[in-house]
Design a protein around this motif. Structure first.
Motif: not given
Length: 83
Positions: A48-61
């Motif tokens: 599974f590929l997804f992204t997570c946003t913390v504050d204003t930073t997008l993290h691909p996981l």
């Protein structure tokens, strides 16, 4: 997932797409990758590929199925190839 890498054959940079889909043109498709760690690299399958946003930073996981578990007594060939 879009990945860029340097080809060991032509020494040119290439771009490729890794697929992770339960219904890719009617068939399941989960590509395999090599994960580089500080200890040693290992093979894994993308689940599974997804992204997570913390504050204003997008993290691909990526959720992976690692293939790093021992499979029994290693053969002489496996040991000589350091597998």
């Amino acid at each position: 997932m879009k990945v860029s890498y340097e080809s060991l054959v032509t020494w040119k940079y290439k771009t490729d797409y890794l697929h992770c889909s339960s219904n890719f043109h009617g068939q399941a498709r989960y590509d395999f990758v090599i994960i580089k760690t500080a200890e040693k690299p290992f093979f894994a399958q993308l689940l599974f590929l997804f992204t997570c946003t913390v504050d204003t930073t997008l993290h691909p996981l990526a959720l992976i199925l690692p293939f790093d578990a021992p499979t029994g007594v290693p053969t002489a060939l496996s040991q000589s190839l350091q597998l």
